[in-house]
Design a protein around this motif. Sequence first.
Motif, PDB file in Angstrom:
ATOM      1  N   GLU A 181      18.253   7.047  45.261  1.00 11.84           N
ATOM      2  CA  GLU A 181      19.548   6.368  45.408  1.00 11.84           C
ATOM      3  C   GLU A 181      20.102   6.029  44.025  1.00 11.84           C
ATOM      4  OE1 GLU A 181      21.099   6.107  48.180  1.00 11.84           O
ATOM      5  OE2 GLU A 181      19.507   6.568  49.624  1.00 11.84           O
ATOM      6  N   LEU A 182      20.676   7.035  43.388  1.00 10.41           N
ATOM      7  CA  LEU A 182      21.223   6.864  42.048  1.00 10.41           C
ATOM      8  C   LEU A 182      22.603   6.209  42.101  1.00 10.41           C
ATOM      9  CD1 LEU A 182      19.958  10.299  40.945  1.00 10.41           C
ATOM     10  CD2 LEU A 182      19.492   8.243  39.614  1.00 10.41           C
ATOM     11  N   ALA A 183      23.031   5.675  40.962  1.00 14.22           N
ATOM     12  CA  ALA A 183      24.287   4.931  40.912  1.00 14.22           C
ATOM     13  C   ALA A 183      25.477   5.772  41.366  1.00 14.22           C
ATOM     14  CB  ALA A 183      24.526   4.393  39.500  1.00 14.22           C
ATOM     15  N   GLY A 184      25.491   7.068  41.053  1.00 13.81           N
ATOM     16  CA  GLY A 184      26.612   7.926  41.421  1.00 13.81           C
ATOM     17  C   GLY A 184      26.484   8.560  42.790  1.00 13.81           C
ATOM     18  N   GLY A 185      25.459   8.171  43.544  1.00  9.82           N
ATOM     19  CA  GLY A 185      25.248   8.748  44.872  1.00  9.82           C
ATOM     20  C   GLY A 185      23.825   9.260  45.031  1.00  9.82           C
ATOM     21  N   ALA A 186      23.385   9.357  46.259  1.00  4.69           N
ATOM     22  CA  ALA A 186      22.018   9.780  46.550  1.00  4.69           C
ATOM     23  C   ALA A 186      21.807  11.246  46.179  1.00  4.69           C
ATOM     24  CB  ALA A 186      21.711   9.564  48.026  1.00  4.69           C
ATOM     25  N   ARG A 187      20.620  11.529  45.672  1.00  2.81           N
ATOM     26  CA  ARG A 187      20.198  12.903  45.377  1.00  2.81           C
ATOM     27  C   ARG A 187      18.867  13.157  46.062  1.00  2.81           C
ATOM     28  NH1 ARG A 187      23.879  16.399  42.768  1.00  2.81           N
ATOM     29  NH2 ARG A 187      25.189  15.149  41.386  1.00  2.81           N
ATOM     30  N   ARG A 188      18.704  14.387  46.592  1.00  2.43           N
ATOM     31  CA  ARG A 188      17.476  14.745  47.286  1.00  2.43           C
ATOM     32  C   ARG A 188      16.708  15.820  46.533  1.00  2.43           C
ATOM     33  NH1 ARG A 188      18.168  15.315  53.772  1.00  2.43           N
ATOM     34  NH2 ARG A 188      16.883  17.144  53.288  1.00  2.43           N
ATOM     35  N   PHE A 189      15.398  15.755  46.663  1.00  3.24           N
ATOM     36  CA  PHE A 189      14.491  16.774  46.155  1.00  3.24           C
ATOM     37  C   PHE A 189      13.618  17.151  47.347  1.00  3.24           C
ATOM     38  CE2 PHE A 189      10.901  17.573  42.814  1.00  3.24           C
ATOM     39  CZ  PHE A 189      10.881  18.908  43.157  1.00  3.24           C
ATOM     40  N   ASP A 190      13.896  18.326  47.940  1.00  2.00           N
ATOM     41  CA  ASP A 190      13.272  18.730  49.193  1.00  2.00           C
ATOM     42  C   ASP A 190      12.117  19.694  48.963  1.00  2.00           C
ATOM     43  OD1 ASP A 190      15.410  17.333  50.182  1.00  2.00           O
ATOM     44  OD2 ASP A 190      16.178  18.951  51.450  1.00  2.00           O
ATOM     45  N   ALA A 191      11.086  19.520  49.771  1.00  2.00           N
ATOM     46  CA  ALA A 191       9.993  20.487  49.814  1.00  2.00           C
ATOM     47  C   ALA A 191       9.381  20.457  51.202  1.00  2.00           C
ATOM     48  CB  ALA A 191       8.936  20.178  48.759  1.00  2.00           C
TER      49      ALA A 191
ATOM     50  N   ARG B 148       8.705   3.950  50.837  1.00  2.00           N
ATOM     51  CA  ARG B 148       9.908   3.359  50.235  1.00  2.00           C
ATOM     52  C   ARG B 148       9.496   2.513  49.038  1.00  2.00           C
ATOM     53  NH1 ARG B 148      11.111   3.033  55.821  1.00  2.00           N
ATOM     54  NH2 ARG B 148      13.019   4.182  56.370  1.00  2.00           N
ATOM     55  N   GLY B 149      10.218   2.690  47.938  1.00  2.00           N
ATOM     56  CA  GLY B 149       9.907   1.932  46.742  1.00  2.00           C
ATOM     57  C   GLY B 149      10.950   2.140  45.671  1.00  2.00           C
ATOM     58  N   VAL B 150      10.521   2.073  44.427  1.00  2.00           N
ATOM     59  CA  VAL B 150      11.421   2.185  43.286  1.00  2.00           C
ATOM     60  C   VAL B 150      10.780   3.087  42.240  1.00  2.00           C
ATOM     61  CG1 VAL B 150      12.521   0.928  41.392  1.00  2.00           C
ATOM     62  CG2 VAL B 150      12.450  -0.091  43.670  1.00  2.00           C
ATOM     63  N   MET B 151      11.549   4.036  41.735  1.00  2.00           N
ATOM     64  CA  MET B 151      11.113   4.827  40.599  1.00  2.00           C
ATOM     65  C   MET B 151      11.571   4.123  39.321  1.00  2.00           C
ATOM     66  SD  MET B 151       9.329   7.322  41.733  1.00  2.00           S
ATOM     67  CE  MET B 151       8.764   6.197  43.039  1.00  2.00           C
TER      68      MET B 151
ATOM     69  N   ARG C 265      17.050   4.476  35.822  1.00  2.00           N
ATOM     70  CA  ARG C 265      16.005   3.452  35.743  1.00  2.00           C
ATOM     71  C   ARG C 265      16.072   2.598  36.995  1.00  2.00           C
ATOM     72  NH1 ARG C 265      12.336   3.502  31.172  1.00  2.00           N
ATOM     73  NH2 ARG C 265      13.401   4.614  29.498  1.00  2.00           N
ATOM     74  N   ARG C 266      14.899   2.199  37.481  1.00  2.00           N
ATOM     75  CA  ARG C 266      14.807   1.322  38.652  1.00  2.00           C
ATOM     76  C   ARG C 266      15.626   1.900  39.817  1.00  2.00           C
ATOM     77  NH1 ARG C 266      10.664  -1.356  39.045  1.00  2.00           N
ATOM     78  NH2 ARG C 266      11.691  -2.908  40.382  1.00  2.00           N
TER      79      ARG C 266
ATOM     80  N   GLU D 245       8.552   8.510  37.706  1.00  2.00           N
ATOM     81  CA  GLU D 245       7.351   7.705  37.931  1.00  2.00           C
ATOM     82  C   GLU D 245       7.755   6.363  38.518  1.00  2.00           C
ATOM     83  OE1 GLU D 245       6.148   5.889  33.758  1.00  2.00           O
ATOM     84  OE2 GLU D 245       6.548   8.055  33.600  1.00  2.00           O
ATOM     85  N   GLY D 246       6.896   5.831  39.377  1.00  2.00           N
ATOM     86  CA  GLY D 246       7.194   4.554  40.006  1.00  2.00           C
ATOM     87  C   GLY D 246       6.179   4.233  41.076  1.00  2.00           C
ATOM     88  N   ALA D 247       6.576   3.421  42.051  1.00  2.00           N
ATOM     89  CA  ALA D 247       5.661   2.948  43.083  1.00  2.00           C
ATOM     90  C   ALA D 247       6.393   2.855  44.415  1.00  2.00           C
ATOM     91  CB  ALA D 247       5.086   1.588  42.697  1.00  2.00           C
ATOM     92  N   PHE D 248       5.617   2.947  45.504  1.00  2.00           N
ATOM     93  CA  PHE D 248       6.205   2.823  46.839  1.00  2.00           C
ATOM     94  C   PHE D 248       5.136   2.362  47.822  1.00  2.00           C
ATOM     95  CE2 PHE D 248       4.665   7.157  46.433  1.00  2.00           C
ATOM     96  CZ  PHE D 248       4.039   7.413  47.646  1.00  2.00           C
ATOM     97  N   ALA D 249       5.586   1.763  48.904  1.00  2.00           N
ATOM     98  CA  ALA D 249       4.723   1.387  50.021  1.00  2.00           C
ATOM     99  C   ALA D 249       4.958   2.360  51.167  1.00  2.00           C
ATOM    100  CB  ALA D 249       5.021  -0.045  50.466  1.00  2.00           C
ATOM    101  N   ALA D 250       3.940   2.561  51.988  1.00  2.00           N
ATOM    102  CA  ALA D 250       4.022   3.555  53.057  1.00  2.00           C
ATOM    103  C   ALA D 250       3.968   2.886  54.427  1.00  2.00           C
ATOM    104  CB  ALA D 250       2.895   4.565  52.932  1.00  2.00           C
ATOM    105  N   THR D 251       4.750   3.429  55.344  1.00  2.00           N
ATOM    106  CA  THR D 251       4.731   3.031  56.743  1.00  2.00           C
ATOM    107  C   THR D 251       4.407   4.260  57.579  1.00  2.00           C
ATOM    108  OG1 THR D 251       6.421   1.340  56.364  1.00  2.00           O
ATOM    109  CG2 THR D 251       6.077   2.028  58.635  1.00  2.00           C
ATOM    110  N   TYR D 252       3.540   4.107  58.570  1.00  2.00           N
ATOM    111  CA  TYR D 252       3.148   5.218  59.431  1.00  2.00           C
ATOM    112  C   TYR D 252       3.807   5.032  60.798  1.00  2.00           C
ATOM    113  CZ  TYR D 252      -0.109   5.964  55.676  1.00  2.00           C
ATOM    114  OH  TYR D 252      -0.644   6.170  54.430  1.00  2.00           O
ATOM    115  N   VAL D 253       4.479   6.082  61.242  1.00  2.00           N
ATOM    116  CA  VAL D 253       5.309   6.007  62.439  1.00  2.00           C
ATOM    117  C   VAL D 253       4.868   7.100  63.409  1.00  2.00           C
ATOM    118  CG1 VAL D 253       7.686   5.947  63.284  1.00  2.00           C
ATOM    119  CG2 VAL D 253       7.199   5.302  60.910  1.00  2.00           C
ATOM    120  N   PRO D 254       4.719   6.803  64.708  1.00  2.00           N
ATOM    121  CA  PRO D 254       4.359   7.844  65.668  1.00  2.00           C
ATOM    122  C   PRO D 254       5.397   8.968  65.676  1.00  2.00           C
ATOM    123  CG  PRO D 254       4.137   5.670  66.663  1.00  2.00           C
ATOM    124  CD  PRO D 254       4.837   5.479  65.341  1.00  2.00           C
ATOM    125  N   LEU D 255       4.910  10.204  65.737  1.00  2.00           N
ATOM    126  CA  LEU D 255       5.821  11.349  65.729  1.00  2.00           C
ATOM    127  C   LEU D 255       6.781  11.332  66.913  1.00  2.00           C
ATOM    128  CD1 LEU D 255       3.797  14.507  64.636  1.00  2.00           C
ATOM    129  CD2 LEU D 255       5.758  13.455  63.501  1.00  2.00           C
TER     130      LEU D 255
END
Length: 226
Positions: free
Chosen positions: A96-106, A37-40, A69-70, A198-208
């Motif tokens: 989480e864009l101003a007009g609503g969330a957009r996903r890029f799936d892979a 989770r972070g900010v582009m 931005r941000r 481009e941006g930055a994020f921190a990672a959290t590891y969660v048991p499956l």
Amino acid sequence: MTSIFRLAMGDDFDRLHPQLRRRFSVGLDSGEACVGRGVMDRIWHGRPYVKPFLALGAVRNILVPRTGRRVPFTIENVPYTDAYGRETVTFVRTFELAGGARRFDATMVYSPERDCVLDYLGTHQHLASDLHPTAEPDGSLLIRSGRHRFREGPVDTRVPELIGGDAEVRESYDDAAGCFRIRVSVTNRRFGPLFGYEGAFAATYVPLRSYGPRAGLRPVREEARA
């Protein structure tokens, strides 16, 4: 069982920064999911004539048709076994864009036939790209795309370079800030830059066992052809 990125990179994997090694070791053997989770700082597009192409891809969660931005950002890397018995890891990015969330799936698997990571794009895995990851001298990860293929029903064809996009992903770990930094660009050899962020994020590891592939995270249709 070895993570898909370690299989593709071999000994080169050990040259990555320790935080990148952990993040890209997420798999069934690790028993963990990784949620970033972070900010582009920026989501950008190329020239105006690429917008219809981006809008078409967005119907199946391929690329993002808006700039910003941000932009708050989440990436979910969750391993699972797909319908064909392959270890698969999700790379689902939510902006989480101003007009609503957009996903890029892979969703990604290891291809022993071509010794690379195979990247299925979108909700129906219509597009598949070869990914070639390498460790840079500073311990960062560089991923470049190779051949692209389109699959729909009996159709299985290579995407011509004229309309295809070459992706480059650079991911590093900033020890001082305690976060991952990422820069993604997709370009066309004739038409130039198409899309990136481009941006930055921190990672959290969660048991499956507590964070499996939630509803809507896996693709609607899975493709057997590698």
